[in-house]
Design a protein around this motif. Structure first.
Motif, PDB file in Angstrom:
ATOM      1  N   ILE A   9      78.712-112.219  36.565  1.00 46.19           N
ATOM      2  CA  ILE A   9      77.543-112.782  35.993  1.00 46.19           C
ATOM      3  C   ILE A   9      77.802-113.818  34.963  1.00 46.19           C
ATOM      4  O   ILE A   9      78.671-113.316  34.125  1.00 46.19           O
ATOM      5  CB  ILE A   9      76.515-111.672  35.337  1.00 46.19           C
ATOM      6  CG1 ILE A   9      76.014-110.575  36.007  1.00 46.19           C
ATOM      7  CG2 ILE A   9      75.458-112.416  34.491  1.00 46.19           C
ATOM      8  CD1 ILE A   9      75.516-109.309  35.455  1.00 46.19           C
ATOM      9  N   PHE A  10      77.567-114.893  35.155  1.00 48.47           N
ATOM     10  CA  PHE A  10      77.736-115.865  33.835  1.00 48.47           C
ATOM     11  C   PHE A  10      76.466-115.885  32.899  1.00 48.47           C
ATOM     12  O   PHE A  10      75.391-116.003  33.317  1.00 48.47           O
ATOM     13  CB  PHE A  10      77.782-117.299  34.749  1.00 48.47           C
ATOM     14  CG  PHE A  10      79.383-117.820  35.266  1.00 48.47           C
ATOM     15  CD1 PHE A  10      80.072-116.623  35.451  1.00 48.47           C
ATOM     16  CD2 PHE A  10      79.576-118.854  35.513  1.00 48.47           C
ATOM     17  CE1 PHE A  10      81.356-117.056  36.105  1.00 48.47           C
ATOM     18  CE2 PHE A  10      80.781-119.237  36.300  1.00 48.47           C
ATOM     19  CZ  PHE A  10      81.601-118.268  36.590  1.00 48.47           C
ATOM     20  N   LEU A  11      76.858-116.211  31.596  1.00 51.95           N
ATOM     21  CA  LEU A  11      75.946-116.460  30.611  1.00 51.95           C
ATOM     22  C   LEU A  11      76.345-117.594  30.163  1.00 51.95           C
ATOM     23  O   LEU A  11      77.501-117.688  29.502  1.00 51.95           O
ATOM     24  CB  LEU A  11      76.036-115.305  29.719  1.00 51.95           C
ATOM     25  CG  LEU A  11      75.765-114.118  29.931  1.00 51.95           C
ATOM     26  CD1 LEU A  11      75.914-112.973  28.880  1.00 51.95           C
ATOM     27  CD2 LEU A  11      74.128-113.948  30.540  1.00 51.95           C
ATOM     28  N   VAL A  12      75.604-118.632  30.280  1.00 56.24           N
ATOM     29  CA  VAL A  12      75.933-119.947  29.615  1.00 56.24           C
ATOM     30  C   VAL A  12      74.805-120.561  28.459  1.00 56.24           C
ATOM     31  O   VAL A  12      73.745-120.486  28.901  1.00 56.24           O
ATOM     32  CB  VAL A  12      75.601-120.932  30.819  1.00 56.24           C
ATOM     33  CG1 VAL A  12      76.291-122.515  30.340  1.00 56.24           C
ATOM     34  CG2 VAL A  12      76.650-120.579  31.884  1.00 56.24           C
ATOM     35  N   ASP A  13      75.250-120.626  27.331  1.00 56.47           N
ATOM     36  CA  ASP A  13      74.324-121.003  26.092  1.00 56.47           C
ATOM     37  C   ASP A  13      75.165-121.594  25.114  1.00 56.47           C
ATOM     38  O   ASP A  13      76.447-120.882  24.726  1.00 56.47           O
ATOM     39  CB  ASP A  13      73.665-119.664  25.723  1.00 56.47           C
ATOM     40  CG  ASP A  13      72.316-120.021  24.868  1.00 56.47           C
ATOM     41  OD1 ASP A  13      72.400-120.966  23.861  1.00 56.47           O
ATOM     42  OD2 ASP A  13      71.437-119.412  25.100  1.00 56.47           O
ATOM     43  N   ASP A  14      74.847-122.711  24.449  1.00 53.58           N
ATOM     44  CA  ASP A  14      75.518-123.042  23.111  1.00 53.58           C
ATOM     45  C   ASP A  14      75.102-122.243  21.985  1.00 53.58           C
ATOM     46  O   ASP A  14      75.807-122.558  20.923  1.00 53.58           O
ATOM     47  CB  ASP A  14      75.163-124.455  23.190  1.00 53.58           C
ATOM     48  CG  ASP A  14      73.729-124.916  22.678  1.00 53.58           C
ATOM     49  OD1 ASP A  14      72.949-123.826  22.915  1.00 53.58           O
ATOM     50  OD2 ASP A  14      73.342-126.042  22.851  1.00 53.58           O
ATOM     51  N   ASP A  15      74.386-121.350  21.970  1.00 56.34           N
ATOM     52  CA  ASP A  15      74.226-120.356  20.820  1.00 56.34           C
ATOM     53  C   ASP A  15      75.052-119.106  20.860  1.00 56.34           C
ATOM     54  O   ASP A  15      74.679-118.338  21.829  1.00 56.34           O
ATOM     55  CB  ASP A  15      72.727-120.141  20.978  1.00 56.34           C
ATOM     56  CG  ASP A  15      72.294-119.275  19.460  1.00 56.34           C
ATOM     57  OD1 ASP A  15      72.911-118.394  19.213  1.00 56.34           O
ATOM     58  OD2 ASP A  15      71.080-119.696  19.222  1.00 56.34           O
ATOM     59  N   ALA A  16      76.002-118.934  20.082  1.00 56.03           N
ATOM     60  CA  ALA A  16      76.887-117.970  20.283  1.00 56.03           C
ATOM     61  C   ALA A  16      76.310-116.556  20.067  1.00 56.03           C
ATOM     62  O   ALA A  16      76.636-115.580  20.625  1.00 56.03           O
ATOM     63  CB  ALA A  16      78.143-117.837  19.268  1.00 56.03           C
TER      64      ALA A  16
END
Length: 147
Positions: A9-16
């Motif tokens: 699973i990839f999680l992609v978000d610019d919010d850490a």
């Protein structure tokens, strides 16, 4: 066929904060092959190498928006399931994401552990079914199931 918890699973978000929160939700469900990316470029550089089954993708990111990232993911491997998790509550944005190939569009404020469980329960049986040879030739079947 890989087991449910072997799913990459990839999680992609610019919010850490969001990345770590979503990872915790998935870990609570027993998933361990979780990869975090804070931008679409890093995600795309790893799609072919890691070959995820599922990508949770933010819509608004600095370098590339989620739609552009999803288009490139689908060009690399059409069978990767992409779901948007975004702060955007604009219905036009959600409809556009679905038309472009996303399986679902989830508003960040509505995501909690129970909803993550429901999402994964929906995603994985659909993936297992679509990987059968007779169904893989019919890509519109998944869209009919979830519409």
């Amino acid at each position: 066929m890989a087991g449910k918890y072997d799913t990459k699973i990839f999680l992609v978000d610019d919010d850490a904060l969001c990345l770590h929160l979503y990872r915790q939700f998935l870990k609570q469900l027993g998933y361990t092959n979780i990869f975090l990316f804070d931008n679409g470029i890093d995600c795309l550089e790893n799609v072919s190498v890691i070959q995820p089954s599922v990508v949770f993708l933010d819509y608004n990111m600095d370098e590339m928006n989620g739609i552009d990232v999803m288009k490139q993911i689908k060009a690399i491997n059409e069978s990767i399931t992409v779901l948007f998790i975004s702060g955007q509550e604009d219905i036009e944005v959600a409809v556009n994401a679905l038309r472009q190939g996303a399986l679902d569009y989830i508003v960040k404020s509505s995501l909690n552990p129970d909803k993550m469980r429901a999402i994964m329960d929906k995603v994985l049986p659909a993936r297992d079914y679509s990987e059968q040879p007779s169904v893989a030739a019919k890509p519109s079947l998944l869209k009919r199931i979830f519409s």
